[in-house]
Design an enzyme around this catalytic site. Structure first.
Site, PDB file in Angstrom:
ATOM      1  CG  HIS A 130       7.775  99.293   3.451  1.00  0.00           C
ATOM      2  ND1 HIS A 130       7.271  98.602   4.531  1.00  0.00           N
ATOM      3  CD2 HIS A 130       8.956  98.681   3.141  1.00  0.00           C
ATOM      4  CE1 HIS A 130       8.095  97.615   4.843  1.00  0.00           C
ATOM      5  NE2 HIS A 130       9.129  97.653   4.031  1.00  0.00           N
TER       6      HIS A 130
ATOM      7  CB  CYS B 186       6.343  98.381   7.890  1.00  0.00           C
ATOM      8  SG  CYS B 186       5.211  99.737   7.476  1.00  0.00           S
TER       9      CYS B 186
ATOM     10  CB  SER C 153       7.563  94.010   3.780  1.00  0.00           C
ATOM     11  OG  SER C 153       6.876  94.205   2.561  1.00  0.00           O
TER      12      SER C 153
END
Length: 307
Positions: A146, A111, A163
Site C-alpha cells: 500500500h 492507492c 484504500s
C-alpha cells in the site's frame, strides 16, 4: 456502470466482448442485458466529482480535506481492471499529465493513482512538503502493499490517499513527528490483523509540474524484522531530519524542466543535480549505514545521463 466511464464514453469494442463473454458465463442472458443497458437513453447521468478550487486565503488543512474528499468521491477501483498505467520511473511532468487525465475521466482509482493525483492537486501549496510512504504487510500467508502521500505542514505530519480501509488513507496533519504518523498506520494495520514488515520513505516531491526529475520513491527502506522498536523510531526521525535539511539548504539548482531540452549536449554525471546524486548515494536499507568502499564509488567521469 463499469461499461462506460463517468463522462459517458464507451470502452473499446474488444473490452466489451470480453465483458459480455464473462457475464454470459454467469448470466444466460447477460449479453442481452448489457446491450439493453448500453442502449438505454433514460438512464440518469453519473455525477462527475468537481476538482477542488481554493481561494488564496483558504488554510492548507482545509485544502487537504477538500483534496481528500475529491479522491474519495472518485471511489476505490474494485473492478480488477487498472484504468491508468503508472510507471514510477516516468518524470514528474509525465505523471502530472496522467493526473490531469484522471480528473477528466473521473474513473475509480487505487492507492498509487491517488498518490499521483494528490501530488497534482497540491502542487500550488508551496508551503506543503509531500513525500511517498509505502507499506508492506503480511496477513494469512500473503504479502500486501500500500502507498500513501505523506504531507508535512507547519511541522505537523499527515497523509493523503485511498484504500479499502478508512483508517489506511487520510490522516489530518496533526502528528508532531513522522514516527507518530507511521506508528498510527501500523496500529491501523494491526486492527486489520496485518503485520507491518517494511516501510519505504521517499524524499520530498518538487512543486514544479514541468520538472523532468523522477520521484524518489524509496530513499529509506526500513525492515522491521531487522530493527528494534527504538531503532525503527530513530530511523524514521532521521529520514524526517534529512528532508528538513535538504529543504533548508535548498540543495542543488532548480529542478530541470522541459525548457532545458533545448540544450544540445547531455550534462555530465558529475554536473548533475546534487539532489539526484546525494539521494541515490545516501539511500539506507533497513537503517544500516553504508560502509565506505572504494568499489561502491565507480568512476563516473564521462558517464552521461539524458534529460
Amino acid at each position: 456502470p463499469f461499461f462506460v466511464n463517468r463522462g459517458g464514453l464507451p470502452v473499446d469494442e474488444p473490452t466489451w466482448e470480453r465483458m459480455w463473454r464473462h457475464v454470459g458465463r454467469i448470466h444466460p442472458e447477460g449479453e442481452r442485458v448489457a446491450q439493453r443497458i448500453r442502449g438505454a437513453a433514460d438512464l440518469p447521468k453519473i455525477p462527475i466529482p468537481s476538482v477542488p478550487a481554493f481561494q488564496p486565503a483558504t488554510p492548507i488543512p482545509e485544502r487537504l480535506e477538500a483534496v481528500q474528499r475529491y479522491i474519495r468521491e472518485l471511489q476505490y477501483n474494485h473492478t480488477g481492471t487498472q484504468f491508468f498505467e503508472i510507471k514510477k520511473s516516468r518524470p514528474l511532468t509525465g505523471l502530472m499529465d496522467l493526473a490531469k487525465e484522471m480528473t477528466k475521466e473521473a474513473l475509480p482509482i487505487k492507492c498509487l493513482e491517488a498518490v499521483i493525483l494528490g501530488i497534482y492537486l497540491t502542487n500550488n501549496m508551496t508551503t506543503l512538503d509531500r513525500f511517498p510512504i509505502s507499506f508492506k504487510t503480511h496477513f494469512s500467508g500473503n504479502y500486501f502493499r500500500h502507498i500513501v502521500l505523506g504531507v508535512n505542514f507547519g511541522g505537523r505530519y499527515g497523509a493523503l490517499g485511498i484504500s479499502r480501509r478508512e483508517e489506511l488513507m487520510y490522516k489530518a496533519p496533526v502528528f508532531r513527528t513522522l514516527s507518530e504518523l507511521v506508528f498510527d498506520f501500523e496500529e491501523a494495520y494491526r486492527r486489520c490483523w496485518h503485520t507491518l514488515k517494511k516501510v519505504k520513505l521517499g524524499h520530498c516531491v518538487s512543486h514544479d509540474p514541468h520538472s523532468v526529475e523522477q520521484i524518489e520513491w524509496k530513499h529509506s527502506i526500513l525492515d522491521l524484522d531487522k530493527l528494534t522498536r527504538e531503532d525503527f523510531r530513530k530511523e524514521l526521525e532521521r529520514h524526517a531530519r534529512d528532508m528538513r535539511l535538504k529543504i533548508g539548504k535548498g540543495t542543488g539548482p532548480p529542478s530541470p524542466t522541459k525548457d532545458r531540452k533545448k540544450d544540445v549536449s547531455s550534462p555530465q554525471r558529475g554536473q548533475a543535480s546534487p539532489h539526484r546524486r546525494n539521494s541515490r548515494g545516501d539511500r539506507r536499507p533497513s537503517g544500516e549505514k553504508k560502509p565506505a568502499d572504494s568499489k561502491a564509488m565507480p568512476d563516473l567521469n564521462g558517464y552521461q545521463i539524458r534529460v
